[in-house]
Design a protein around this motif. Structure first.
Motif, PDB file in Angstrom:
ATOM      1  N   GLY A 101      25.348  18.999  24.848  1.00  0.00           N
ATOM      2  CA  GLY A 101      25.873  19.758  25.856  1.00  0.00           C
ATOM      3  C   GLY A 101      25.343  21.083  26.227  1.00  0.00           C
ATOM      4  O   GLY A 101      26.041  21.783  26.856  1.00  0.00           O
ATOM      5  N   ILE A 102      24.052  21.156  26.112  1.00  0.00           N
ATOM      6  CA  ILE A 102      23.305  22.376  26.328  1.00  0.00           C
ATOM      7  C   ILE A 102      22.741  22.038  27.522  1.00  0.00           C
ATOM      8  O   ILE A 102      22.010  21.185  28.105  1.00  0.00           O
ATOM      9  CB  ILE A 102      22.319  22.725  25.351  1.00  0.00           C
ATOM     10  CG1 ILE A 102      22.859  22.789  24.063  1.00  0.00           C
ATOM     11  CG2 ILE A 102      21.643  24.077  25.682  1.00  0.00           C
ATOM     12  CD1 ILE A 102      21.911  23.223  22.778  1.00  0.00           C
ATOM     13  N   ASN A 103      23.161  23.160  28.644  1.00  0.00           N
ATOM     14  CA  ASN A 103      22.333  22.927  29.985  1.00  0.00           C
ATOM     15  C   ASN A 103      21.165  23.497  30.056  1.00  0.00           C
ATOM     16  O   ASN A 103      20.932  24.513  29.363  1.00  0.00           O
ATOM     17  CB  ASN A 103      23.367  23.650  31.069  1.00  0.00           C
ATOM     18  CG  ASN A 103      24.731  23.131  31.270  1.00  0.00           C
ATOM     19  OD1 ASN A 103      24.851  21.818  31.222  1.00  0.00           O
ATOM     20  ND2 ASN A 103      25.653  23.883  31.630  1.00  0.00           N
ATOM     21  N   ILE A 104      20.022  22.808  30.679  1.00  0.00           N
ATOM     22  CA  ILE A 104      18.943  23.259  30.533  1.00  0.00           C
ATOM     23  C   ILE A 104      18.175  23.059  31.871  1.00  0.00           C
ATOM     24  O   ILE A 104      18.678  22.295  32.605  1.00  0.00           O
ATOM     25  CB  ILE A 104      17.959  22.365  29.534  1.00  0.00           C
ATOM     26  CG1 ILE A 104      17.810  21.115  29.736  1.00  0.00           C
ATOM     27  CG2 ILE A 104      18.474  22.741  28.163  1.00  0.00           C
ATOM     28  CD1 ILE A 104      17.081  20.299  29.064  1.00  0.00           C
ATOM     29  N   ILE A 105      16.999  23.672  32.216  1.00  0.00           N
ATOM     30  CA  ILE A 105      16.387  23.518  33.625  1.00  0.00           C
ATOM     31  C   ILE A 105      14.906  23.111  32.920  1.00  0.00           C
ATOM     32  O   ILE A 105      14.339  23.677  32.058  1.00  0.00           O
ATOM     33  CB  ILE A 105      16.114  24.762  34.285  1.00  0.00           C
ATOM     34  CG1 ILE A 105      17.585  25.217  34.829  1.00  0.00           C
ATOM     35  CG2 ILE A 105      15.272  24.554  35.571  1.00  0.00           C
ATOM     36  CD1 ILE A 105      17.716  26.432  35.765  1.00  0.00           C
ATOM     37  N   LEU A 106      14.350  22.084  33.597  1.00  0.00           N
ATOM     38  CA  LEU A 106      12.900  21.475  33.133  1.00  0.00           C
ATOM     39  C   LEU A 106      11.809  22.328  34.060  1.00  0.00           C
ATOM     40  O   LEU A 106      12.097  22.469  35.156  1.00  0.00           O
ATOM     41  CB  LEU A 106      12.767  20.173  33.432  1.00  0.00           C
ATOM     42  CG  LEU A 106      13.761  19.228  32.626  1.00  0.00           C
ATOM     43  CD1 LEU A 106      13.344  17.643  32.944  1.00  0.00           C
ATOM     44  CD2 LEU A 106      13.533  19.482  31.114  1.00  0.00           C
ATOM     45  N   LEU A 107      10.811  23.108  33.215  1.00  0.00           N
ATOM     46  CA  LEU A 107       9.637  23.216  33.970  1.00  0.00           C
ATOM     47  C   LEU A 107       8.585  22.358  33.779  1.00  0.00           C
ATOM     48  O   LEU A 107       8.213  22.099  32.734  1.00  0.00           O
ATOM     49  CB  LEU A 107       9.161  24.898  33.535  1.00  0.00           C
ATOM     50  CG  LEU A 107      10.015  26.116  33.896  1.00  0.00           C
ATOM     51  CD1 LEU A 107      11.499  26.257  33.302  1.00  0.00           C
ATOM     52  CD2 LEU A 107       9.211  27.319  33.391  1.00  0.00           C
ATOM     53  N   VAL A 108       8.000  22.120  35.015  1.00  0.00           N
ATOM     54  CA  VAL A 108       7.087  20.982  34.639  1.00  0.00           C
ATOM     55  C   VAL A 108       5.845  21.278  35.444  1.00  0.00           C
ATOM     56  O   VAL A 108       5.992  21.686  36.620  1.00  0.00           O
ATOM     57  CB  VAL A 108       7.762  19.662  35.322  1.00  0.00           C
ATOM     58  CG1 VAL A 108       6.681  18.404  35.491  1.00  0.00           C
ATOM     59  CG2 VAL A 108       9.011  19.323  34.942  1.00  0.00           C
TER      60      VAL A 108
END
Length: 430
Positions: A145-152
């Protein structure tokens, strides 16, 4: 309706109509000023928040690029782990694009994601990876349930992937609140909530791309917009902008009802002052009208007795400063009329009871005087004598010499008789 009532009503109308107009104009100006102030403030807040996010974007991108480049070159920086922890990274991995095998991974808590999550993240990374540039994904959720943003970032045949928690966005959003329901909302490039006062919206990554300001943010626009929010069942006004690069959107909304309530508060304060001022104005107008109309009422009462000579009085003109000049002139006219009436009345009495030629009482006046004297002497023991005089051949004088000569003779005889009687001082003469 009495004139004083008319004056009071007229004064009330003259005071109330401009007062109501000014009050309505003041309220409208206050509402307009509120909207202008809010528009400027909300837009400024949105731009400031954008600046903060831009710095955060550049800092996270710089650290991610540095760490991932070091990983690609097998360089281990002892301070890197602390840096990524400070920027809310969960981990940064260097993964083989074809096999999805992890070449190197720097983790904060040393936990590993389930295989399906790894697969999901890898698929997303392959879609957005670009050579020699870092791309930010939309917000996604981990199994716990942790919201994350991916850096790619594409580095040769490998892909660097960073998992950035959204805690910073949530904290930043909570730091801004004003009024009763003013807040800050932050969304990703697709309109998914990164930070919002409604925690359920943040946890669920609710998509609000259909809201007008969010649509404009996704189009990289900046400005002010009023819109209706079904969730709150109210109209809001918001300043909005977007962060260049990752496309995050910033919105600073506030219910329009708060602006009207605040304007109404100012208006009620001014209205209270207006009511008090109006009351004093009416009391002053009533006092002025009463003092101003009293002389007129006095004049009316005096004119009602004009048919009675004994009640015909000369009036003193009013000296109150508020009495109109016209009423003062009426007093002057009234006094002039009374003087003329007195003169006319004296002339009428003289004509009615005195002979025009001799000035002696007429027959009617003589009879009245005799009756009054006899009535008065009945109660006394005094004697009285009534003498009749006659002029012989008086008709002949009128016929032969004219009436003017006859009148002259009458005047001479009347004077001689009056002089002769006046010599007897001990006689009471009628």
């Amino acid at each position: 309706m009495k004139i004083r009532h008319s004056l009071i009503l007229l004064s009330a109308a003259l005071v109330l109509m401009p007062a109501l107009f000014i009050s309505a104009w003041t309220y409208n100006q206050t509402v307009r000023a509120q909207f202008d102030e809010v528009s400027e403030r909300h837009l400024l807040l949105a731009k400031n928040l954008r600046g903060t996010l831009e710095r955060y974007y550049l800092d996270t991108k710089l650290i991610f690029d540095s760490v991932s480049q070091n990983m690609a070159q097998d360089i281990i920086n002892p301070t890197a782990k602390k840096l990524i922890a400070n920027m809310n990274f969960m981990d940064i991995s260097l993964v083989d694009e074809a096999s999805a095998k992890i070449h190197y991974r720097m983790s904060i808590d040393n936990t590993d994601a389930p295989e399906f999550m790894k697969l999901r993240i890898m698929n997303t990374a392959r879609k957005i990876a670009r050579q020699d540039t870092t791309t930010f994904s939309s917000v996604i959720s981990t199994p716990d349930g942790i919201n994350i943003i991916l850096l790619v970032r594409q580095i040769g045949e490998k892909i660097a992937i960073g998992k950035l928690k959204t805690d910073y966005f949530v904290k930043l959003g909570k730091s801004i609140s004003f009024g009763k329901k003013g807040y800050a909302a932050i969304v990703d490039a697709k309109g998914n909530v990164l930070a919002h006062p409604l925690e359920s919206w943040t946890a669920e990554r609710k998509n609000i791309a259909n809201i007008a300001p969010v649509k404009l943010m996704m189009e990289k626009q900046t400005g002010i917009r009023k819109f209706y929010l079904p969730a709150q069942k109210s109209e809001l006004i918001a300043g909005f902008t977007s962060v260049k690069g990752p496309g995050w959107g910033v919105m600073i909304p506030q219910p329009v009802s708060e602006l009207y309530e605040k304007s109404a508060g100012y208006w009620k304060s001014s209205l209270s002052i207006l009511v008090v001022s109006f009351a004093f104005a009416i009391l002053f107008a009533a006092w002025i009208s009463i003092r101003s109309t009293q002389p007129l009422l006095k004049l009316i009462a005096a004119n009602q007795n004009l048919d009675n000579p004994d009640q015909q009085k000369i009036l003193t003109p009013p000296d109150f400063w508020a009495v109109p000049t016209e009423i003062r002139q009426l007093y002057v006219t009234h006094n002039e009329m009374i003087n003329r009436l007195h003169t006319k009345h004296a002339d009428i009495l003289r004509m009615a009871y005195s002979d025009l030629v001799t000035g002696l009482p007429t027959r009617e006046a003589f009879n009245q005087l005799v009756q009054e004297e006899i009535s008065g002497l009945k109660s006394t023991e005094k004697n009285y004598l009534l003498v009749f005089l006659d002029l012989d051949d008086f008709k002949a004088i009128n016929d032969t010499m004219g009436h003017e000569v006859g009148d002259t003779v009458l005047v001479i005889v009347a004077k001689q008789v009056a002089d002769a009687i006046s010599n007897y001082t001990d006689l009471e003469i009628i």
